[in-house]
Design a protein around this motif. Structure first.
Motif, PDB file in Angstrom:
ATOM      1  N   PRO A 156       0.892  -1.259  -0.079  1.00  0.00           N
ATOM      2  CA  PRO A 156      -0.047   0.008   0.174  1.00  0.00           C
ATOM      3  C   PRO A 156       0.887   1.082   0.008  1.00  0.00           C
ATOM      4  CG  PRO A 156       0.026  -0.989   2.125  1.00  0.00           C
ATOM      5  CD  PRO A 156       0.664  -1.940   1.106  1.00  0.00           C
ATOM      6  N   LEU A 157       2.315   1.019   0.188  1.00  0.00           N
ATOM      7  CA  LEU A 157       3.025   2.288   0.503  1.00  0.00           C
ATOM      8  C   LEU A 157       3.126   3.112  -0.892  1.00  0.00           C
ATOM      9  CD1 LEU A 157       5.900   1.422   2.759  1.00  0.00           C
ATOM     10  CD2 LEU A 157       4.033   2.708   3.356  1.00  0.00           C
ATOM     11  N   TYR A 158       2.934   2.291  -2.004  1.00  0.00           N
ATOM     12  CA  TYR A 158       3.080   2.870  -3.476  1.00  0.00           C
ATOM     13  C   TYR A 158       1.738   3.838  -3.804  1.00  0.00           C
ATOM     14  CZ  TYR A 158       6.788  -0.376  -4.880  1.00  0.00           C
ATOM     15  OH  TYR A 158       7.706  -1.118  -5.098  1.00  0.00           O
ATOM     16  N   SER A 159       0.534   3.505  -3.268  1.00  0.00           N
ATOM     17  CA  SER A 159      -0.667   4.205  -3.283  1.00  0.00           C
ATOM     18  C   SER A 159      -0.461   5.483  -2.457  1.00  0.00           C
ATOM     19  CB  SER A 159      -2.003   3.404  -2.980  1.00  0.00           C
ATOM     20  OG  SER A 159      -2.879   4.350  -2.994  1.00  0.00           O
ATOM     21  N   LEU A 160      -0.033   5.041  -1.423  1.00  0.00           N
ATOM     22  CA  LEU A 160       0.297   6.453  -0.222  1.00  0.00           C
ATOM     23  C   LEU A 160       1.175   7.178  -0.633  1.00  0.00           C
ATOM     24  CD1 LEU A 160      -0.169   7.629   2.464  1.00  0.00           C
ATOM     25  CD2 LEU A 160       1.580   6.222   3.518  1.00  0.00           C
ATOM     26  N   ALA A 161       2.336   6.822  -1.215  1.00  0.00           N
ATOM     27  CA  ALA A 161       3.113   7.915  -1.889  1.00  0.00           C
ATOM     28  C   ALA A 161       2.805   8.624  -3.183  1.00  0.00           C
ATOM     29  CB  ALA A 161       4.670   6.910  -2.345  1.00  0.00           C
ATOM     30  N   GLU A 162       1.890   7.954  -3.914  1.00  0.00           N
ATOM     31  CA  GLU A 162       1.485   8.587  -4.997  1.00  0.00           C
ATOM     32  C   GLU A 162       0.390   9.731  -4.432  1.00  0.00           C
ATOM     33  OE1 GLU A 162       1.635   4.425  -7.898  1.00  0.00           O
ATOM     34  OE2 GLU A 162      -0.172   5.394  -6.902  1.00  0.00           O
ATOM     35  N   ALA A 163      -0.323   9.379  -3.535  1.00  0.00           N
ATOM     36  CA  ALA A 163      -1.076  10.269  -2.888  1.00  0.00           C
ATOM     37  C   ALA A 163      -0.552  11.486  -2.355  1.00  0.00           C
ATOM     38  CB  ALA A 163      -2.023   9.768  -1.871  1.00  0.00           C
ATOM     39  N   VAL A 164       0.524  11.330  -1.795  1.00  0.00           N
ATOM     40  CA  VAL A 164       1.327  12.337  -0.999  1.00  0.00           C
ATOM     41  C   VAL A 164       1.930  13.401  -1.982  1.00  0.00           C
ATOM     42  CG1 VAL A 164       3.609  12.698   0.525  1.00  0.00           C
ATOM     43  CG2 VAL A 164       1.883  10.999   1.083  1.00  0.00           C
ATOM     44  N   PHE A 165       2.405  12.750  -3.134  1.00  0.00           N
ATOM     45  CA  PHE A 165       3.039  13.695  -4.331  1.00  0.00           C
ATOM     46  C   PHE A 165       1.783  14.695  -4.621  1.00  0.00           C
ATOM     47  CE2 PHE A 165       6.692  11.275  -4.088  1.00  0.00           C
ATOM     48  CZ  PHE A 165       7.815  11.842  -4.737  1.00  0.00           C
ATOM     49  N   GLY A 166       0.792  14.192  -4.916  1.00  0.00           N
ATOM     50  CA  GLY A 166      -0.464  14.856  -5.180  1.00  0.00           C
ATOM     51  C   GLY A 166      -0.477  16.008  -4.200  1.00  0.00           C
ATOM     52  N   LEU A 167      -0.497  15.588  -2.705  1.00  0.00           N
ATOM     53  CA  LEU A 167      -0.544  16.644  -1.658  1.00  0.00           C
ATOM     54  C   LEU A 167       0.377  17.837  -1.933  1.00  0.00           C
ATOM     55  CD1 LEU A 167      -2.285  17.351   0.937  1.00  0.00           C
ATOM     56  CD2 LEU A 167      -0.670  15.889   2.063  1.00  0.00           C
ATOM     57  N   LEU A 168       1.549  17.187  -2.080  1.00  0.00           N
ATOM     58  CA  LEU A 168       2.641  18.169  -2.369  1.00  0.00           C
ATOM     59  C   LEU A 168       2.508  19.211  -3.207  1.00  0.00           C
ATOM     60  CD1 LEU A 168       5.786  15.687  -1.757  1.00  0.00           C
ATOM     61  CD2 LEU A 168       4.927  17.447  -0.047  1.00  0.00           C
ATOM     62  N   PHE A 169       1.852  18.686  -4.489  1.00  0.00           N
ATOM     63  CA  PHE A 169       1.448  19.851  -5.454  1.00  0.00           C
ATOM     64  C   PHE A 169       0.577  20.695  -4.915  1.00  0.00           C
ATOM     65  CE2 PHE A 169      -1.376  21.126  -8.772  1.00  0.00           C
ATOM     66  CZ  PHE A 169      -0.444  21.732  -9.632  1.00  0.00           C
ATOM     67  N   VAL A 170      -0.348  20.323  -4.490  1.00  0.00           N
ATOM     68  CA  VAL A 170      -1.647  20.859  -3.852  1.00  0.00           C
ATOM     69  C   VAL A 170      -1.084  22.129  -3.030  1.00  0.00           C
ATOM     70  CG1 VAL A 170      -3.918  21.124  -2.554  1.00  0.00           C
ATOM     71  CG2 VAL A 170      -3.388  19.436  -4.434  1.00  0.00           C
ATOM     72  N   VAL A 171      -0.435  21.558  -1.780  1.00  0.00           N
ATOM     73  CA  VAL A 171       0.213  22.765  -1.083  1.00  0.00           C
ATOM     74  C   VAL A 171       1.084  23.821  -1.485  1.00  0.00           C
ATOM     75  CG1 VAL A 171       1.744  22.873   1.078  1.00  0.00           C
ATOM     76  CG2 VAL A 171      -0.069  21.055   0.802  1.00  0.00           C
ATOM     77  N   SER A 172       2.029  23.277  -2.548  1.00  0.00           N
ATOM     78  CA  SER A 172       2.846  24.221  -3.069  1.00  0.00           C
ATOM     79  C   SER A 172       2.149  25.103  -3.908  1.00  0.00           C
ATOM     80  CB  SER A 172       3.741  23.373  -3.872  1.00  0.00           C
ATOM     81  OG  SER A 172       4.599  24.249  -4.747  1.00  0.00           O
ATOM     82  N   PHE A 173       1.193  24.747  -4.846  1.00  0.00           N
ATOM     83  CA  PHE A 173       0.391  25.696  -5.937  1.00  0.00           C
ATOM     84  C   PHE A 173      -0.404  26.404  -4.997  1.00  0.00           C
ATOM     85  CE2 PHE A 173      -2.662  25.983  -9.417  1.00  0.00           C
ATOM     86  CZ  PHE A 173      -1.958  27.180 -10.149  1.00  0.00           C
ATOM     87  N   LEU A 174      -0.849  25.912  -3.895  1.00  0.00           N
ATOM     88  CA  LEU A 174      -1.778  26.801  -3.246  1.00  0.00           C
ATOM     89  C   LEU A 174      -1.336  28.052  -2.498  1.00  0.00           C
ATOM     90  CD1 LEU A 174      -4.864  27.098  -1.500  1.00  0.00           C
ATOM     91  CD2 LEU A 174      -3.827  25.583   0.292  1.00  0.00           C
TER      92      LEU A 174
END
Length: 281
Positions: free
Chosen positions: A99-117
């Motif tokens: 499950p770490l693969y799915s979690l890592a992918e989601a975290v990268f999406g979150l990093l983009f959201v925070v950065s762009f926000l």
């Protein structure tokens, strides 16, 4: 840039959705890359074939089950959601998917959201996500093998420098060079005096990371890295074990500290949080 986006809300919506999806894919690429580097450069398969053969395996080989080698196809390969679509297991051998693969992918999406926000800068946010991808590789090799990949450092410096320019309109200057030289001198001195207390790679990576943080944010980087390292080590150590007996993968904490420093700088520049640079001066 933010005002331009506000004039075209529909465009902003597609940028958000597209940015998150691209970041999910980047997370899939970098998490897979980290696994394959461990497999082909640190595992038993490091002696298979030539360097070019292993490089092809790392970069262009299709995603496959780690247990049976069956290629992942269809909806199961979709980042984040593929894990759930495949019912958390390989369609061929039924081995559970990490499950770490799915979690890592989601975290990268979150990093983009925070950065762009907080920055409002699309290209800068993607560059920051790419930087975090290479930090993930550094953290993975150090966590698993207590080894930092020297070939990875130029990419960290490249994306770190680009992120500084695109997110903060800054480039390393004389002050950052002084920080780098000072850090290198201190870390190498500690390494040669206490060779069992610090790895040679740590003495190379830490000054480079401090260099990317820029002045005076290297103070935040240093405090966050060692602060998290001490807290985690104390919580994980066995009863009666002294801290001197516990090996610490500082590459993991340096990577976390660098990512947190970039995020803190974005938060500070957004005006929504206190100017940490003023507080730590």
């Amino acid at each position: 840039m933010a005002e331009y986006y506000n004039e075209f809300p529909s465009l902003l919506f597609f940028i958000w959705i597209g940015g998150v999806l691209v970041s999910f894919s980047m997370g899939s690429f970098y998490s897979t890359l980290a696994y394959r580097i461990l497999r082909f450069y640190y595992g038993k398969e490091r002696k298979i074939g030539s360097k070019l053969f292993r490089l092809k395996k790392i970069l262009i080989e299709p995603s496959a089950c780690e247990s049976c080698g069956t290629k992942i196809k269809g909806a199961a390969i979709i980042p984040v959601f593929g894990y759930w679509i495949s019912k958390k297991e390989c369609s061929n051998c039924k081995a559970p998917i990490n499950p770490l693969y799915s979690l890592a992918e989601a975290v990268f999406g979150l990093l983009f959201v925070v950065s762009f926000l907080f920055s409002g800068k699309l290209l800068g946010s993607f560059t920051f996500v790419a930087l975090c991808g290479h930090l993930l590789i550094a953290a993975s090799t150090d966590f698993k093998k207590f080894s930092l990949d020297y070939e990875n450092l130029p990419f960290i410096l490249l994306f770190g420098t680009l992120a500084n320019y695109l997110l903060f309109d800054s480039v390393p200057g004389k002050t950052e060079l002084i920080v780098y030289v000072s850090f290198s001198a201190v870390f190498f001195l500690v390494y040669f005096i206490f060779p069992t207390g610090m790895g040679f790679a740590d003495a190379i990576f830490a000054p480079a990371f401090a260099f990317l943080c820029t002045h005076p944010w290297w103070i935040f980087f240093l405090n966050s890295s060692y602060g998290i390292a001490i807290i985690v080590t104390v919580l994980k150590r066995k009863k009666g074990e002294t801290l001197r007996q516990v090996p610490i993968p500082m590459g993991v904490y340096f990577s976390i500290g660098l990512a947190l420093t970039f995020l803190a700088r974005m938060f500070s520049n957004s005006g929504l949080l206190p100017n940490w640079a003023d507080l730590i001066l």
